[in-house]
Design a protein around this motif. Sequence first.
Motif, short mmCIF file in Angstrom:
data_model
loop_
_atom_site.label_atom_id
_atom_site.label_comp_id
_atom_site.label_asym_id
_atom_site.label_seq_id
_atom_site.Cartn_x
_atom_site.Cartn_y
_atom_site.Cartn_z
N GLY A 145 -34.66 -33.08 89.88
CA GLY A 145 -33.34 -33.65 89.33
C GLY A 145 -33.56 -33.38 87.78
N SER A 146 -32.59 -34.35 86.91
CA SER A 146 -32.66 -34.06 85.72
C SER A 146 -33.80 -34.53 84.83
CB SER A 146 -31.19 -34.96 85.17
OG SER A 146 -31.53 -36.21 85.54
N LYS A 147 -34.50 -35.47 85.52
CA LYS A 147 -35.78 -36.01 85.12
C LYS A 147 -36.75 -34.83 85.09
CE LYS A 147 -37.51 -37.82 89.37
NZ LYS A 147 -38.95 -36.59 89.49
N ASP A 148 -36.67 -33.94 86.09
CA ASP A 148 -37.52 -32.68 86.15
C ASP A 148 -37.24 -31.55 84.96
OD1 ASP A 148 -39.05 -33.90 88.07
OD2 ASP A 148 -37.42 -33.67 89.06
N GLY A 149 -36.01 -31.68 84.33
CA GLY A 149 -35.52 -30.64 83.28
C GLY A 149 -34.62 -29.76 84.07
N ILE A 150 -34.01 -30.09 85.47
CA ILE A 150 -33.04 -29.30 86.05
C ILE A 150 -31.85 -29.29 85.41
CG2 ILE A 150 -32.21 -28.87 88.15
CD1 ILE A 150 -35.10 -28.37 88.15
N ARG A 151 -31.16 -28.19 85.08
CA ARG A 151 -29.84 -28.10 84.48
C ARG A 151 -28.98 -27.20 85.69
NH1 ARG A 151 -32.23 -31.42 82.43
NH2 ARG A 151 -32.59 -31.75 80.29
N LEU A 152 -27.75 -27.44 85.14
CA LEU A 152 -26.38 -26.66 86.24
C LEU A 152 -26.88 -25.00 85.80
CD1 LEU A 152 -23.43 -28.48 85.53
CD2 LEU A 152 -24.69 -28.49 87.29
N ASN A 153 -26.33 -24.38 86.91
CA ASN A 153 -26.66 -22.80 86.93
C ASN A 153 -27.90 -22.16 86.71
OD1 ASN A 153 -23.86 -22.64 87.20
ND2 ASN A 153 -23.60 -22.74 85.11
N MET A 154 -29.08 -23.01 86.92
CA MET A 154 -30.49 -22.74 86.86
C MET A 154 -30.58 -21.75 88.26
SD MET A 154 -33.09 -25.40 85.61
CE MET A 154 -33.67 -25.31 83.88
N SER A 155 -31.18 -20.76 88.33
CA SER A 155 -31.37 -19.88 89.32
C SER A 155 -32.37 -20.51 90.45
CB SER A 155 -31.95 -18.42 89.20
OG SER A 155 -30.82 -17.90 88.55
N VAL A 156 -32.34 -20.45 91.60
CA VAL A 156 -33.26 -21.07 92.76
C VAL A 156 -33.63 -19.64 93.46
CG1 VAL A 156 -33.58 -22.40 94.33
CG2 VAL A 156 -32.29 -23.21 92.44
N THR A 157 -34.82 -19.77 93.73
CA THR A 157 -35.28 -18.43 94.72
C THR A 157 -36.46 -18.98 95.71
OG1 THR A 157 -36.42 -16.26 94.41
CG2 THR A 157 -37.14 -17.80 92.81
N SER A 158 -36.63 -18.22 96.66
CA SER A 158 -37.64 -18.46 97.47
C SER A 158 -38.71 -17.00 97.38
CB SER A 158 -37.20 -18.00 98.99
OG SER A 158 -36.79 -16.58 99.24
N THR A 159 -40.01 -17.10 97.93
CA THR A 159 -40.67 -16.18 97.67
C THR A 159 -40.21 -14.57 97.96
OG1 THR A 159 -41.98 -16.50 99.70
CG2 THR A 159 -42.82 -17.41 97.86
N GLU A 160 -39.21 -14.70 98.89
CA GLU A 160 -38.38 -13.08 99.24
C GLU A 160 -37.37 -12.76 98.41
OE1 GLU A 160 -38.72 -16.24 101.43
OE2 GLU A 160 -40.58 -15.41 102.37
N PHE A 282 -38.22 -22.46 94.36
CA PHE A 282 -38.46 -22.39 93.02
C PHE A 282 -37.35 -22.48 92.36
CE2 PHE A 282 -41.81 -20.44 95.64
CZ PHE A 282 -42.90 -20.83 95.18
N VAL A 283 -37.42 -23.29 91.38
CA VAL A 283 -36.12 -23.22 90.28
C VAL A 283 -36.95 -22.49 88.93
CG1 VAL A 283 -34.95 -24.74 88.85
CG2 VAL A 283 -35.49 -25.48 91.21
N VAL A 284 -36.12 -21.52 88.55
CA VAL A 284 -36.52 -20.74 87.53
C VAL A 284 -36.33 -21.16 86.25
CG1 VAL A 284 -36.37 -18.30 86.68
CG2 VAL A 284 -36.15 -18.67 89.26
N PHE A 285 -37.29 -21.54 85.32
CA PHE A 285 -37.00 -22.08 84.01
C PHE A 285 -37.16 -20.81 83.04
CE2 PHE A 285 -37.46 -25.87 86.08
CZ PHE A 285 -36.97 -27.00 85.21
N THR A 286 -36.23 -20.49 82.50
CA THR A 286 -36.30 -19.26 81.47
C THR A 286 -36.83 -19.86 80.22
OG1 THR A 286 -33.96 -19.44 80.80
CG2 THR A 286 -34.52 -17.97 82.64
N GLU A 287 -37.02 -18.99 79.09
CA GLU A 287 -37.84 -19.53 77.95
C GLU A 287 -36.79 -20.35 77.01
OE1 GLU A 287 -38.72 -16.13 75.37
OE2 GLU A 287 -40.37 -15.58 77.02
N GLU A 288 -35.51 -20.38 77.04
CA GLU A 288 -34.49 -21.14 76.64
C GLU A 288 -34.64 -22.61 77.22
OE1 GLU A 288 -31.89 -18.43 78.92
OE2 GLU A 288 -33.77 -18.25 77.84
N ARG A 289 -34.95 -22.59 78.31
CA ARG A 289 -34.83 -23.72 79.32
C ARG A 289 -36.01 -24.35 79.77
NH1 ARG A 289 -29.72 -23.26 83.39
NH2 ARG A 289 -28.31 -22.00 81.90
N VAL A 290 -37.16 -24.01 79.32
CA VAL A 290 -38.38 -24.63 79.56
C VAL A 290 -38.62 -25.85 78.78
CG1 VAL A 290 -40.92 -24.15 79.57
CG2 VAL A 290 -39.63 -22.59 80.29
N GLU A 291 -38.89 -26.89 79.43
CA GLU A 291 -39.10 -28.13 78.52
C GLU A 291 -40.46 -28.71 78.63
OE1 GLU A 291 -35.96 -30.96 79.79
OE2 GLU A 291 -34.38 -29.38 78.96
#
Length: 291
Positions: A145-160, A282-291
């Motif tokens: 959740g937000s305590k983990d740095g999750i934000r709206l519209n972040m991409s979520v992927t599986s290994t596939e 996996f939630v993808v953290f891009t450079e501008e969203r990495v905390e």
Amino acid sequence: MRLFKLFNNKRLFILLITLVAFIVLMGFSLGPRKSLSWPENFLRDTTGFVQKLFYKPAGYIAGFFEDIGNLRDMAEENKRLKILMAQYARDKAQYNFVMSKNEELEVALKFTEAQRNLYKYEYHIANVVSVTTEPGNNTLVIDLGSKDGIRLNMSVTSTEGLVGVISNVSNFTSTVKLMTMMDIHDPNSQPPIAATAVNKEGKTFGMIESYDQKTGMLLMNKIPVGDPIAKDDKIISSGSGGTYPRGMTIGIVEEVKISQFGLTSTAIIKPAAGFQDWKELFVVFTEERVE
């Protein structure tokens, strides 16, 4: 006095006769013979009968108690074996679980390392808490959740491949809107994905705008005339628009159709993600969203 003396002599005589008879009997017993005398036979037979009469039941009783002891030992042994079997089954299940988990983590590690080397993103692993498959509400909940740095519209992927985007965030959990909800005519749908093809970046471009519920295929529209996109091309996100990171795997082209007026084409894409039986994503953290 004479009578008493005679009586003593008589007793002495009887004792002497008895002694002689005993010596003779001993001689017969110790000497070489082919057969026993009838008193010896009688004594031996009587002794054997008595022994048989008493020893055989005693042997049965002793054997009975010995069998009881053996049964008790067997029961204890069976109990120990059952405990060992239970422990083995538990250890085997635990071993299988650990091995399966290790295999999953190895796949995840290779995936995240490969992606990180390509685009320098961070992938935060999340457990799937629940899945909703109601019509018009294909979502799932993850334990970040937000305590983990999750934000709206972040991409979520599986290994596939790409699964969806974060559509709602609370302190400890987040909701993921799946790509199966993509609908160009629905304003609440997941945002379209700007896409291209591997090894054709800069030459191929289109917008993945909808998901066909009947065929289970994604539709990549607005492909310009002369675009080299073709069957079996691997489609990835181009990074345009900022919502989806560049290079996220989306699927494989099954067919390319030219529109009615011949101005654009539509690619039918089979999603790389299976959209079922997920345990971890996996939630993808891009450079501008990495905390």
